[in-house]
Enzyme design. Structure first.
Site, PDB file in Angstrom:
ATOM      1  N   CYS A  71     -49.726 -91.596  91.742  1.00  0.00           N
ATOM      2  CA  CYS A  71     -49.556 -92.690  92.695  1.00  0.00           C
ATOM      3  C   CYS A  71     -50.888 -93.343  93.035  1.00  0.00           C
ATOM      4  CB  CYS A  71     -48.949 -92.183  94.003  1.00  0.00           C
ATOM      5  SG  CYS A  71     -47.375 -91.368  93.835  1.00  0.00           S
ATOM      6  N   ASP A  72     -51.928 -92.542  93.154  1.00  0.00           N
ATOM      7  CA  ASP A  72     -53.101 -93.007  93.885  1.00  0.00           C
ATOM      8  C   ASP A  72     -54.372 -93.203  93.072  1.00  0.00           C
ATOM      9  OD1 ASP A  72     -51.352 -92.732  95.956  1.00  0.00           O
ATOM     10  OD2 ASP A  72     -52.237 -90.913  96.770  1.00  0.00           O
ATOM     11  N   CYS A  79     -50.514 -86.736  94.958  1.00  0.00           N
ATOM     12  CA  CYS A  79     -49.831 -87.434  93.856  1.00  0.00           C
ATOM     13  C   CYS A  79     -50.840 -88.339  93.168  1.00  0.00           C
ATOM     14  CB  CYS A  79     -48.653 -88.242  94.404  1.00  0.00           C
ATOM     15  SG  CYS A  79     -47.752 -89.171  93.157  1.00  0.00           S
TER      16      CYS A  79
END
Lengths: 113, 319
Positions: free
Chosen positions: B138-139, B135
């Site tokens: 997200c990261d 993801c």
């Protein structure tokens, strides 16, 4: 009891210098998994009661918050870290947080005796 | 433990499954959705959905899946968290086990969707979320001044690499072929980005690290040479696999795991299909909703034919 919104400057006071175990979520508002589990996270203070203090640090609030989180070893969101007297005893990362979050935190809190 | 007999059990709670549930429940079928680990499917991991009709300002994937669920609930859909551990589509009624719980149902809509394809190499599962990234939304920001390997050569691999390049110090795209498969616009942008380099004809054979990703072991497919590359992250962008392994001895499927279908009908009576697992071409939220609707209407007809309840079709046909 509510979740405490931390800035990196609050860390010593709210996480390091407290006897009560602290669960910290490192998150940000564009993280889909964080958004997905938000209602579960908001219930954690009630479900954990006096057993732990709940706090969260938004890694997108500032460059300093982001770099502080990176310094704490955070490389994905959400990351939940459990601290006992300022010492990290475990973490829950990414999709792990969508599965039995409360139970996993409770298990990590057993290390805090 | 045996539960009440359902008219339809929907396997999967992505756009296809939730739409099927909405139509089936509105058609007065006793409907249960077995959600898997997370309601929303792939869109639950998508920050913004910008092309779903009716949301001119976009909508977060999480909000859209919550609305889909609420809509299905409004007509009485029941939800059960968990995944099927065994199915028997030859029995009448069909049987679905969730651990020791047995669900019995007149019809089934299979809408179990897809998951990110994995490399299947040592270290991958153990370091998931600890440097192995699925993801990027997200990261990416947590890879500031770090090195990241992106595995893949299609549009998503290059788009993810370009997003990561805003933060990371160095991106290495590892591609098993000698040419990229991405569109020209993304290829041009990526090849001109000074932070991005390419290793062609190369595969990742191991992801190495104790608590975090530290390096990857690479194999040159032309020379057979194996070498180590230091990296802080490994982003996987090598495609998707249908979540159909549990149906392998029950439904006809091709080698890639896509279930063979005629429209939304499977090879078994009363078992209907929806969403990405029958769609190799479009895989959009709106097309998944379309096949979810069609599968539910077929299920309504099936149940009606089984039970001769003529009012069922009338409800299902209303728009």
């Amino acid at each position: 009891m509510a979740i405490l919104d931390l800035q990196y400057t609050d860390w010593d006071r709210e996480v390091e210098s407290t006897d009560k175990p602290v669960v910290v979520e490192f998150w940000h508002q564009s993280c889909p998994i964080c958004k997905k589990i938000e209602s579960t996270v908001m219930e954690l203070p009630t479900k954990l009661g006096d057993r732990a203090k709940l706090a969260r640090l938004n890694v997108m609030d500032s460059k300093e918050n982001r770099r502080f989180a990176i310094g704490k070893g955070v490389i994905g969101t959400p990351t939940f870290k459990v601290y006992c007297k300022g010492v990290e005893v475990g973490e829950i990362v990414g999709l792990e947080a969508t599965m039995n979050l409360l139970g996993t935190i409770e298990n990590l809190l057993k290390s805090c005796v | 433990m045996r539960t009440a007999l359902y008219d339809v059990v929907v396997l999967g709670a992505g756009p296809a499954g939730l739409t099927a549930a909405l139509y089936a429940a509105r058609g007065k079928l006793k409907t249960l959705v077995l959600t898997g680990s997370m309601v929303g499917g792939q869109i639950a991991l998508t920050y913004e959905v910008d092309n779903y009709p009716g949301f001119p300002d976009g909508v977060t994937g999480s909000d859209l899946s919550d609305k889909f669920k609420a809509h299905a609930e409004r007509f009485g859909t029941e939800f059960l968290k968990g995944e099927a551990t065994k199915v028997d589509f030859d029995s009448n009624p069909h049987k679905i086990w969730v651990g020791d719980k047995l669900l019995e149902t007149r019809s089934v809509v299979v809408a179990t969707g897809m998951t990110n394809r994995k490399l299947g190499v040592s270290g991958e599962d153990r370091l998931m979320g600890r440097g192995v990234i699925i993801c990027a939304t997200c990261d990416a920001i947590l890879y500031e001044d770090r090195k990241v390997v992106v595995v893949g050569g299609g549009d998503s691999a290059l788009q993810e690499a370009l997003d990561l390049a805003k933060f990371a110090s160095e991106i290495t795209i590892i591609h098993r072929r000698s040419e990229l498969r991405a569109c020209k616009c993304l290829t041009d942008r990526a090849t001109q980005d000074p932070k991005i380099r390419f290793l062609y004809d190369t595969t990742v054979v191991e992801i190495i690290g104790e608590k975090r990703v530290e390096r990857v072991k690479l194999r040159d497919l032309k020379t057979g040479e194996v070498k180590l590359l230091e990296t802080d992250g490994v982003l996987l962008a090598i495609g998707w696999d249908p979540n159909t392994s549990i149906f392998r001895d029950q439904l006809e499927m091709d080698e890639a795991g896509y279930i063979k279908s005629e429209g939304v009908k499977s090879s078994k009576p009363g078992v209907f299909l929806a969403g990405d697992l029958i769609d190799r071409q479009y895989r959009q939220v709106v097309t998944s909703c379309g096949s979810g609707c069609a599968a539910a209407l077929e299920a309504i007809s099936w149940v009606d034919a089984q039970s001769n309840h003529s009012d069922v079709l009338k409800w299902g046909a209303q728009s």
